[in-house]
Each structure stands twice: as C-alpha cells, then as structure tokens.
Write a protein that holds these residues in place. Structure first.
Motif, PDB file in Angstrom:
ATOM      1  N   LYS A 243      -5.149   6.645   3.722  1.00  0.00           N
ATOM      2  CA  LYS A 243      -5.338   6.004   2.403  1.00  0.00           C
ATOM      3  C   LYS A 243      -4.029   6.000   1.629  1.00  0.00           C
TER       4      LYS A 243
ATOM      5  N   ARG B 103      -4.335  11.890   4.363  1.00  0.00           N
ATOM      6  CA  ARG B 103      -4.450  10.884   3.288  1.00  0.00           C
ATOM      7  C   ARG B 103      -3.261   9.919   3.321  1.00  0.00           C
TER       8      ARG B 103
ATOM      9  N   THR C  72      -3.692   5.322  -2.199  1.00  0.00           N
ATOM     10  CA  THR C  72      -4.205   6.227  -3.236  1.00  0.00           C
ATOM     11  C   THR C  72      -3.114   7.155  -3.764  1.00  0.00           C
TER      12      THR C  72
ATOM     13  N   ARG D  70       2.155   2.946 -12.105  1.00  0.00           N
ATOM     14  CA  ARG D  70       0.771   3.415 -11.894  1.00  0.00           C
ATOM     15  C   ARG D  70       0.457   4.718 -12.627  1.00  0.00           C
TER      16      ARG D  70
ATOM     17  N   ASP E 260       0.818  -1.225   0.000  1.00  0.00           N
ATOM     18  CA  ASP E 260       0.000   0.000   0.000  1.00  0.00           C
ATOM     19  C   ASP E 260       0.844   1.264   0.000  1.00  0.00           C
TER      20      ASP E 260
ATOM     21  N   THR F 183       0.059  13.187  -7.591  1.00  0.00           N
ATOM     22  CA  THR F 183      -0.726  14.093  -6.757  1.00  0.00           C
ATOM     23  C   THR F 183       0.059  15.390  -6.580  1.00  0.00           C
TER      24      THR F 183
ATOM     25  N   ASP G 208      -4.168  14.309  -9.582  1.00  0.00           N
ATOM     26  CA  ASP G 208      -5.152  15.022  -8.788  1.00  0.00           C
ATOM     27  C   ASP G 208      -4.444  16.065  -7.924  1.00  0.00           C
TER      28      ASP G 208
ATOM     29  N   ASP H   2       0.969   7.796  -5.221  1.00  0.00           N
ATOM     30  CA  ASP H   2       2.123   7.147  -5.864  1.00  0.00           C
ATOM     31  C   ASP H   2       3.246   8.185  -5.992  1.00  0.00           C
TER      32      ASP H   2
END
Ligand code: ATP
Length: 362
Positions: free
Chosen positions: A231, A227, A234, A181, A124, A185, A217, A236
């Motif tokens: 998470k 985040r 989400t 991927r 993750d 971000t 994003d 990379d």
C-alpha cells in the motif's frame, strides 16, 4: 555575487566517479545562472588516504569543513579495510561531529524508470524518509570483552535520549507539514522493544499536539515493510530510528527502481554546521573505474544541497534536468537495464541545463 563554498569528498569506489559528475552539474548550473557561483575544495579522504596515513581523514579534518556552506560526499568503503573503520572513520565522524541529526531520504519513481512493483503507479510512491542520524542503534556505545575466548561477550547499546527523539520527531512533523499531503507515519518496534521505543511513541504524541494539521499514524517496522510494498500510496513522510530507517530506505530505493538513483541529506536543521549530501549507494567496487556508475543519485543529492542553500529555482531546474534525462531510456545506466555511461548521463543533464537557460533568455 554570492559565492557558495562547497567541500567535495569523493571517498571510495564509485564515489570517485559520481562526485566529480555532481560537481560538473553544479558548475554547469552556476555558469548559466549568473545569480551565484561555487568555490569547490576537494578532499582526498577515504581508503587510499587510510593506506597512507592510517586514518580515513585527518584529526583536524572537521575544522577544514567547518566554514563550508555544504558538503557533497560520495561513499566510504574499501574491500581491504573493515567496514566499521571506513564508516566510523569518515562518514559518521562528519555526521556526528557536525550533529547532522536528520537524515532525509526522498523516494519517487522518476519518469522513464520501471519500478519492480506491478500494481504501483509513479503517483503512488512519493515518500520522504527521515532517519534519526545521531544516536539510537548506531550510537557507538558498547564493547567486547574476552575476545576469542568461549566466554566472549559483545554489546551494541541503543541509546535514545528524549532530546534526540524529540528533535527528530519535531523535524519530521515540520517536514510532513510542508508537504502537500501533511501525512506522517512514525515507525517503531514498541511491542518488542519496550523501553526506548515506547518513549518514541509517547514523545510522538506530545509533539503531534503542536502540529494539529498533520495527520499521523504509527506502524511497527516489520509491518511497515509490507505496507511499503502493498500500500505505497498510504505513506508520505516516514520517520524512524537510525537502524530501522537505514533498512527501510534501501527498500524504498529498490522499490523506486535502483539504488543508483536515491539521494540523501545529512542535515543540521539548526545550521550550526555544514550539512552533507550524498547518494545512498555505497562504493560498488564491482563496477568502479569502468564509468558505469549511475550519477543520478548524486545529482538528486545536488538538488537537496541547492534546496538547503535556499536556491529553490536552481534546485527545481536540476530536478527537471534529471527527470528529462531519466525519461529517455537510451540514457539509462546498467543498474536500470541500459548501456549509458556516467559521462553520457552527466553530459545530458548539463546540456539540458544550458538549453533551459537559452529558452528562458529567448
Ligand atoms: P558499501 O559496502 O560501500 O555499502 P556495496 O558495494 O556493498 O558498498 P552498494 O554500492 O550500495 O553496496 O550497492 C550494491 C550494488 O548495487 C553494487 O554492487 C552495484 O552493482 C549496484 N549499484 C549501487 N550504486 C550504483 C550506481 N550508482 N550505479 C550503478 N550501480 C550501482
């Protein structure tokens, strides 16, 4: 045979322990590889140099480094010298003097390392943080007036240029594109900082048009911290300003298990100057001189150095050696809850490199 000229600057504190360890690994690699070798030049710049000469490095120090293929750096920091002198007098002098505008910080949970996030598996958390390394909040613009008087005023001006913002965003999009991927971000604080950070958002949109295959994003820096913890999968590739990425990458290192593991590269993507590779930790005076420093952050920096030189097979071999060693908890240093010493970890990595070659030859 290709000979790479490598400058080593141990600097202060545990830098004096981990940089020689990194040099040992490079030498062990070269001894087994036969494809290239290294010529090292060591520079004794840092706190001790400052006590003798009144400066952290000589005025013509950059000239001594200019012709090198890469620099391996330890840390700059001394309990008796103000931090802004140690930082600006050495590390930033090199980063700015050689326009190493992209600071790249990979983060992963290596085998055998127990990260602090309960619900996060190693898969993750696989990030690379790109930090703008030449301007922004650390541009050094500002001043103090009326020192010591009640009317004293001080400013640190965050300088953001379109050229500076565009080149770091372009670098980040390109890096994201090179990773499986293809995910980026862009982190800002464009709600509260309504000038330069809004320019970041605008430039990000413009640059993104040249990278249609990269999914991207935006995130505000405060939300980004949550985040990263809640998470992690989400994220990379992450790009942020000098200050924001400085903070986020310490958080990233902690989430990956220890500050002692994390590496970084100060890169001049245009290769006009040598790039500089270093562990992200500081001089750690509490453990210096005891042989307790975790050298893995420096070894991973060596991997980045080799990748930068285009020696991808060698880089992969050193990374495999690191992962083999972290998987063995008896080789964990104190920061990871173990009792191993710097020298044990270094020997294990060098032994693994030698063994691998034997297996290949057989
Ligand atoms: P500086 O002021 O130069 O940034 P610092 O001592 O304030 O240095 P760090 O050296 O970055 O900050 O690290 C904080 C603590 O983390 C250290 O005091 C040390 O205990 C631990 N630490 C950091 N790097 C390592 C390492 N490579 N091995 C073991 N422990 C480490």
């Amino acid at each position: 045979m290709k000979t790479y000229q490598i400058a080593t600057i141990p600097g202060d504190g545990i830098g004096k322990e981990v940089v020689p360890a990194g040099r040992e690994v490079l030498a062990a690699l070269a001894a087994e590889t036969h494809g290239f070798r290294f010529q090292f030049e060591d520079f004794d710049w840092g706190g001790d140099y400052y006590r003798k000469h009144g400066v952290m490095m000589p005025a013509d120090g950059l000239d001594a480094l200019r012709g090198k293929d890469a620099i391996l750096f330890g840390s700059a920091g001394d309990p008796d010298i103000p931090d802004h002198i140690t930082l600006w007098g050495l590390r930033l002098k090199i980063c700015q003097g050689f326009d190493q505008y992209a600071n790249v910080r990979p983060t992963r949970i290596l085998p055998g390392i127990d990260g602090p996030l309960k619900r996060c598996s190693a898969a993750d958390l696989n990030w690379v943080i790109v930090r703008e390394n030449s301007e922004g909040e650390y541009s050094g613009v500002g001043g103090r007036v009326h020192q010591g008087h009640p009317i004293e005023a001080a400013t640190d001006v965050s300088m953001m240029t379109r050229v500076g913002v565009e080149r770091i965003l372009r670098f980040a999009f390109r890096l994201a594109q090179s990773r499986p991927r293809k995910l980026l971000t862009v982190i800002t604080k464009s709600n509260a900082q309504r000038h330069a950070m809004v320019m970041w958002d605008e430039v990000a949109l413009e640059v993104s048009r040249d990278f249609p295959d990269v999914k991207w994003d935006k995130e505000l820096v405060d939300a980004a911290t949550a985040r990263m913890v809640n998470k992690p999968a989400t994220l990379d590739t992450i790009v942020a300003t000098n200050l924001h990425a400085d903070i986020l990458s310490d958080l990233a290192a902690a989430l990956a298990g220890s500050l002692g593991i994390a590496p970084t590269g100060n890169i001049d993507p245009e290769r006009r100057y040598p790039s500089m590779f270093e562990p992200i930790h500081g001089s750690a005076f509490d453990i210096m001189g005891k042989g307790l420093a975790n050298p893995v952050g420096t070894f991973w920096s060596v991997v980045m150095l080799l990748e930068h030189l285009g020696e991808h097979d060698a880089a992969a071999r050193v990374m495999a050696a690191i992962e083999h060693v972290t998987a063995d908890t008896s080789l964990h240093t104190g920061d990871l809850g173990g009792t191993a010493k710097t020298v044990d970890v270094t020997r294990a990595v060098c032994d693994f490199l030698a063994r691998k070659e034997e297996r290949k030859a057989a």
